[in-house]
Write an enzyme that holds these catalytic residues in place. Structure first.
Site, short mmCIF file in Angstrom:
data_model
loop_
_atom_site.label_atom_id
_atom_site.label_comp_id
_atom_site.label_asym_id
_atom_site.label_seq_id
_atom_site.Cartn_x
_atom_site.Cartn_y
_atom_site.Cartn_z
N LYS A 123 -12.02 -2.63 -5.49
CA LYS A 123 -13.05 -1.43 -5.37
C LYS A 123 -12.25 -0.58 -6.13
CE LYS A 123 -13.39 -1.95 -0.74
NZ LYS A 123 -13.85 -1.81 0.69
N LYS B 166 -7.41 -9.73 -8.74
CA LYS B 166 -8.78 -9.83 -7.60
C LYS B 166 -9.64 -8.62 -8.16
CE LYS B 166 -9.53 -10.56 -2.92
NZ LYS B 166 -8.79 -10.48 -1.47
N LYS C 122 0.74 -1.10 0.07
CA LYS C 122 -0.01 0.14 -0.02
C LYS C 122 0.81 1.35 -0.09
CE LYS C 122 -4.41 -1.83 2.02
NZ LYS C 122 -5.64 -1.48 3.06
#
Length: 349
Positions: A213, A210, A115
């Site tokens: 969002k 995957k 991240k």
């Protein structure tokens, strides 16, 4: 709830609209677990702000995720639904765990590296210490089981390490206050729960990634807010390959898009990939997609309708979150008071 001996804790971040992957990978299992476990389901808004969020968007997202929980079948009377920031013990216990966890443990957390990217020095301290807050979320309720996906397994292992170290570091104090549970110490070591039939739903545009969002393309995912027309359009446009569907699961190897759509059908129908292929094997994708459209619309469009109904009355959602927070705090506050006694804090009130 008193009839259950196992307590489940889980939560989702209110960072954007939930999608099919969240539904099949988590929500369907959450609904099923209500029958067998004492369940605490949190909207983890404190985790959300480890990356900057627009305050107005965050409020909207907290309510939307709450609506998704309920519309998917999580019963706020049977389970506890609340947003994390309303129970102060999460932040209090996270600080204690900041002082229990070791720097080397956090340095091994792969999700922070992913991240934060190359600009690690510019990442927030909250993003770095995120796993300690996750440990606090779970252990504040002495949860015994946590449903986790692949990306959270490492964090649950850290939670167990933190619990073990706390129990070891404060063993004499735990015994002195009579707060231990046999040889286990104060905190249990929570166990992971294996997810359901389709825990890993991939992008409709790229079967190797995957469903997310954060994907720039809205056609990569089916949002739980999508109406029947949007669901149908996205499935029809989903990437496939030119080959017919195989008749057995081994034939899906090296065909990620085909495997993904078969897995989605299996998850929505509550069957296996093998059973789906027995039904559709040898056929073309056009016929299979038509059947998948019908199934997805049948299962998912009522969720979107119910979410819109719930979101039309934000005061009702806020009341559910408030009542859930009161029930959660009734469990958490006594445990947090015991933690303060064990650690050596003076409590004069």
């Amino acid at each position: 709830m008193s009839g259950f001996h196992q307590r489940v804790f889980s939560g989702m971040q209110p960072t954007s609209t939930l999608h099919l992957g969240n539904y099949l990978g988590a929500l369907t299992n959450w609904v099923a677990m209500q029958k067998t476990h004492e369940c605490i389901y949190c909207v983890v808004d404190m985790h959300a702000i480890t990356m900057w969020q627009d305050p107005a968007d965050l409020k909207r997202a907290i309510r939307e995720v709450t609506a998704a929980y309920i519309a998917a079948g999580v019963d706020p009377k049977q389970s506890i639904i609340f947003n994390q920031s309303q129970v102060p013990g999460h932040a209090e216990l996270a600080w204690v765990f900041n002082c229990v966890a070791r720097l080397g443990w956090l340095n091994r957390m792969t999700q922070f590296k992913e991240k934060a990217g190359k600009d690690r020095e510019n990442a927030s301290v909250g993003l770095y210490a995120y796993p300690n807050l996750m440990a606090a979320d779970i252990l504040l309720y002495k949860a015994t089981h946590v449903p986790v996906g692949e990306d959270q397994k490492q964090h649950l292992e850290l939670t167990r390490d933190i619990a073990q170290k706390f129990n070891n570091d404060f063993g004499p104090q735990i015994a002195e206050h009579g707060l231990g549970t046999g040889e286990l110490g104060f905190f249990p070591l929570p166990e992971p729960m294996i997810q359901g039939p389709a825990p890993r739903v991939m992008s409709l545009r790229d079967g190797t990634k995957k469903m997310s969002k954060s994907d720039a393309s809205d056609y990569s995912r089916i949002n739980l807010t999508d109406d029947a027309e949007a669901i149908a359009t996205k499935i029809r446009k989903a990437k496939t390959d030119p080959e017919a569907l195989p008749s057995e699961e081994k034939g899906l190897e090296g065909r990620p898009e085909a495997e993904n759509l078969v897995g989605i059908y299996a998850g929505l129908s509550g069957s296996s990939k093998d059973a789906v292929l027995k039904q559709f094997g040898g056929g073309q994708f056009s016929g299979f997609k038509a059947a998948l459209v019908d199934l997805a619309v049948e299962k998912l469009s009522p969720i979107a309708v119910e979410m819109r109904r719930l979101l039309a009355d934000s005061t009702h959602i806020d009341a559910i979150l408030g009542a859930g927070a009161d029930r959660a705090d009734a469990i958490a506050a006594p445990i947090m008071r015991e933690v303060k006694d064990i650690v050596g804090f003076v409590r004069s009130r």
